[in-house]
Every structure is written in structure tokens, then in C-alpha cells.
Write a protein that holds these residues in place. Sequence first.
Motif, PDB file in Angstrom:
ATOM      1  N   GLU A  71      12.150  -5.573 -16.797  1.00 35.66           N
ATOM      2  CA  GLU A  71      11.217  -5.471 -18.276  1.00 35.66           C
ATOM      3  C   GLU A  71      10.484  -4.981 -18.591  1.00 35.66           C
ATOM      4  O   GLU A  71      10.404  -4.113 -19.106  1.00 35.66           O
ATOM      5  CB  GLU A  71      12.386  -6.717 -19.647  1.00 35.66           C
ATOM      6  N   ARG A  72       9.660  -6.092 -18.368  1.00 41.79           N
ATOM      7  CA  ARG A  72       8.406  -6.393 -18.187  1.00 41.79           C
ATOM      8  C   ARG A  72       7.877  -4.759 -17.836  1.00 41.79           C
ATOM      9  O   ARG A  72       6.236  -4.301 -17.885  1.00 41.79           O
ATOM     10  CB  ARG A  72       7.211  -6.786 -17.605  1.00 41.79           C
ATOM     11  N   SER A  73       8.542  -4.220 -16.709  1.00 45.37           N
ATOM     12  CA  SER A  73       8.396  -3.286 -15.724  1.00 45.37           C
ATOM     13  C   SER A  73       9.126  -1.619 -16.317  1.00 45.37           C
ATOM     14  O   SER A  73       8.059  -0.824 -15.300  1.00 45.37           O
ATOM     15  CB  SER A  73       8.351  -3.380 -14.431  1.00 45.37           C
ATOM     16  N   GLY A  74       9.336  -1.959 -17.039  1.00 45.83           N
ATOM     17  CA  GLY A  74      10.148  -0.565 -17.525  1.00 45.83           C
ATOM     18  C   GLY A  74      10.957   0.188 -16.745  1.00 45.83           C
ATOM     19  O   GLY A  74      10.843   1.223 -17.116  1.00 45.83           O
ATOM     20  N   VAL A  75      11.225  -1.285 -16.397  1.00 46.69           N
ATOM     21  CA  VAL A  75      12.970  -0.116 -14.829  1.00 46.69           C
ATOM     22  C   VAL A  75      14.194  -0.914 -15.071  1.00 46.69           C
ATOM     23  O   VAL A  75      13.894  -1.733 -15.578  1.00 46.69           O
ATOM     24  CB  VAL A  75      11.688  -0.353 -13.225  1.00 46.69           C
ATOM     25  N   THR A  76      15.155  -0.733 -14.562  1.00 45.27           N
ATOM     26  CA  THR A  76      16.234  -0.836 -14.435  1.00 45.27           C
ATOM     27  C   THR A  76      16.269  -2.022 -13.511  1.00 45.27           C
ATOM     28  O   THR A  76      15.207  -1.696 -12.659  1.00 45.27           O
ATOM     29  CB  THR A  76      17.260   0.316 -14.333  1.00 45.27           C
ATOM     30  N   LYS A  77      16.736  -3.050 -13.851  1.00 47.18           N
ATOM     31  CA  LYS A  77      17.170  -4.384 -12.148  1.00 47.18           C
ATOM     32  C   LYS A  77      17.710  -3.280 -11.012  1.00 47.18           C
ATOM     33  O   LYS A  77      16.994  -3.907  -9.657  1.00 47.18           O
ATOM     34  CB  LYS A  77      18.254  -4.583 -12.503  1.00 47.18           C
ATOM     35  N   ARG A  78      18.677  -2.601 -11.251  1.00 52.81           N
ATOM     36  CA  ARG A  78      18.335  -0.973  -9.634  1.00 52.81           C
ATOM     37  C   ARG A  78      17.830  -0.721  -9.035  1.00 52.81           C
ATOM     38  O   ARG A  78      17.375  -1.031  -8.140  1.00 52.81           O
ATOM     39  CB  ARG A  78      19.988  -0.216 -10.595  1.00 52.81           C
ATOM     40  N   GLU A 101       1.243  -1.668   0.016  1.00 53.99           N
ATOM     41  CA  GLU A 101       0.111  -0.158  -0.333  1.00 53.99           C
ATOM     42  C   GLU A 101       0.678   1.153   0.128  1.00 53.99           C
ATOM     43  O   GLU A 101       0.371   2.547  -0.233  1.00 53.99           O
ATOM     44  CB  GLU A 101      -1.044   0.236   1.691  1.00 53.99           C
ATOM     45  N   GLN A 102       2.169   0.966  -0.297  1.00 56.79           N
ATOM     46  CA  GLN A 102       3.195   2.113   0.557  1.00 56.79           C
ATOM     47  C   GLN A 102       3.832   2.156  -1.001  1.00 56.79           C
ATOM     48  O   GLN A 102       5.157   3.226  -0.916  1.00 56.79           O
ATOM     49  CB  GLN A 102       3.592   1.613   1.748  1.00 56.79           C
ATOM     50  N   LEU A 103       3.916   1.780  -2.591  1.00 56.47           N
ATOM     51  CA  LEU A 103       4.400   2.017  -3.023  1.00 56.47           C
ATOM     52  C   LEU A 103       4.886   2.900  -4.076  1.00 56.47           C
ATOM     53  O   LEU A 103       3.954   3.747  -4.245  1.00 56.47           O
ATOM     54  CB  LEU A 103       3.908   0.957  -4.027  1.00 56.47           C
ATOM     55  N   THR A 104       6.197   3.610  -4.188  1.00 56.48           N
ATOM     56  CA  THR A 104       6.145   4.292  -5.575  1.00 56.48           C
ATOM     57  C   THR A 104       6.327   3.851  -6.868  1.00 56.48           C
ATOM     58  O   THR A 104       5.495   2.719  -7.098  1.00 56.48           O
ATOM     59  CB  THR A 104       7.652   4.467  -5.646  1.00 56.48           C
ATOM     60  N   PRO A 105       5.630   4.762  -7.949  1.00 60.79           N
ATOM     61  CA  PRO A 105       4.538   4.620  -8.781  1.00 60.79           C
ATOM     62  C   PRO A 105       5.465   3.533  -9.495  1.00 60.79           C
ATOM     63  O   PRO A 105       5.439   2.496  -9.860  1.00 60.79           O
ATOM     64  CB  PRO A 105       4.680   5.759 -10.075  1.00 60.79           C
ATOM     65  N   ALA A 106       7.258   3.157  -9.952  1.00 59.26           N
ATOM     66  CA  ALA A 106       7.956   2.111  -9.985  1.00 59.26           C
ATOM     67  C   ALA A 106       7.714   1.161  -9.670  1.00 59.26           C
ATOM     68  O   ALA A 106       7.689  -0.283 -10.062  1.00 59.26           O
ATOM     69  CB  ALA A 106       9.532   3.082 -10.072  1.00 59.26           C
ATOM     70  N   ALA A 107       7.525   1.291  -8.088  1.00 61.34           N
ATOM     71  CA  ALA A 107       7.411  -0.301  -7.302  1.00 61.34           C
ATOM     72  C   ALA A 107       6.201  -0.558  -7.585  1.00 61.34           C
ATOM     73  O   ALA A 107       5.784  -2.073  -7.954  1.00 61.34           O
ATOM     74  CB  ALA A 107       7.639   0.551  -5.987  1.00 61.34           C
ATOM     75  N   ARG A 108       4.852   0.028  -8.053  1.00 61.58           N
ATOM     76  CA  ARG A 108       4.029  -0.415  -8.054  1.00 61.58           C
ATOM     77  C   ARG A 108       3.865  -0.983  -9.775  1.00 61.58           C
ATOM     78  O   ARG A 108       3.184  -2.047  -9.937  1.00 61.58           O
ATOM     79  CB  ARG A 108       2.792   0.780  -8.192  1.00 61.58           C
ATOM     80  N   ARG A 109       4.404  -0.536 -10.328  1.00 60.01           N
ATOM     81  CA  ARG A 109       4.930  -1.255 -11.702  1.00 60.01           C
ATOM     82  C   ARG A 109       6.126  -2.916 -11.468  1.00 60.01           C
ATOM     83  O   ARG A 109       5.440  -3.879 -12.349  1.00 60.01           O
ATOM     84  CB  ARG A 109       5.087  -0.079 -12.871  1.00 60.01           C
TER      85      ARG A 109
END
Length: 189
Positions: A39-46, A7-15
Motif C-alpha cells: 500500500e505505502r509503495s503504491g504497488v500490488t502484493k503480487r 543496486e539492481q532494482l526496478t522502479p517498483a522494487a525501489r519504491r
Amino acid sequence: MDVLDPEQLTPAARRILDAAAVLFYEQGITAVGVDLVAERSGVTKRTLYDRFGSKQQLVAAYLLERDRRWRALVEQPYRDAPDPVARVLAPFDALETWLDGATRGCAFVNALAELPEAGHPGRQVVLAEKQWLIQLFADSLREGGFAEDGALALQLMCLHEGVLSLRGTAPGVDAIAAARSAAARLLEG
């Protein structure tokens, strides 16, 4: 690191969590690596590791979010039940909605099979969910005035879990109706 609160996710964490949820359920936890989730969430592994710390924590967050959604789905008909029998049967009634579109059965049972390490945080989420459900059966039986020594709650749990297993192994079988009917008969006796 504690399990991230969904419930406390940033937009990137939500994706990340949304992508992981689909991938983990459809392909299996061990078959899906963090590269694919990133890859599927559009973020880097970092970014994935910055938000979740590890794949173990991501798995636990995925399961925790499913657990919260499941409990909310069960608790509403449980609270609104017009009588003690309906309250006991609430987890069966929630299954129709919960399993809509589910092709691989229970994500919790699937995860348990893939997470043999006793200390895995995801395994702890699964075991807590199963314990919660059997306790809900026991509490609703006791509150409803049913003679309950633990055996009836366990029988109801077995019926409920059987539906989840059959969903993935016997598509087309109306296991929910069969289990709910059997549960209602148990309550009559």
C-alpha cells in the motif's frame, strides 16, 4: 531465491524497498505486513512478491541496503584517516551522520531481536555486518601497530554497539562522544 541486489532494482522494487525501510525501522519487522508495504509503495502484493519473492527476502534486501550504506559511510573516513588512531576511530566518527534522525537505535540489533530463526536471510545479513565491523577494528589495530590479541577489538565493538543501544533508550545523552573518548583512552593504554 537469492537476496535481491538493492543496486539492481526496478522502479517498483525501489519504491517497495524504500517503503519497507521506513516501515520496518519505525514500526518493526514483525509488526509490518506485506499488505502495508504494498500500500505505502503504491504497488500490488503480487508486484511485491514478483520483485522480492517473500517477506523474508524483502527484509534481507532492506538490511543489505542498510549494510552497504553503513559500510560506505565508515570506509570513507577509514581510508582518509591521517593516522592509525583516526583509522581505528573511524566507525565512531561515522556514527554522528549514521544516527542523525534515528529514533529506535540500531536497525541491525532491532532486526536480530525480531529474527530468531538461524536460517533467516535477514539474520545472516545482520551477523555478517557485525562480524565485518569487529574485523575492521581488528584489522585497523593490527595495521596501526597496536598490540592486538582480539580483546581490544572486542572492547571497541562493545563501546560502538553501546552507542547504538543508547540512541534508542537514552535520547539526549551524547553516547557517541563518550564512547569515542573511551575508545581513544583504550588506544593510549
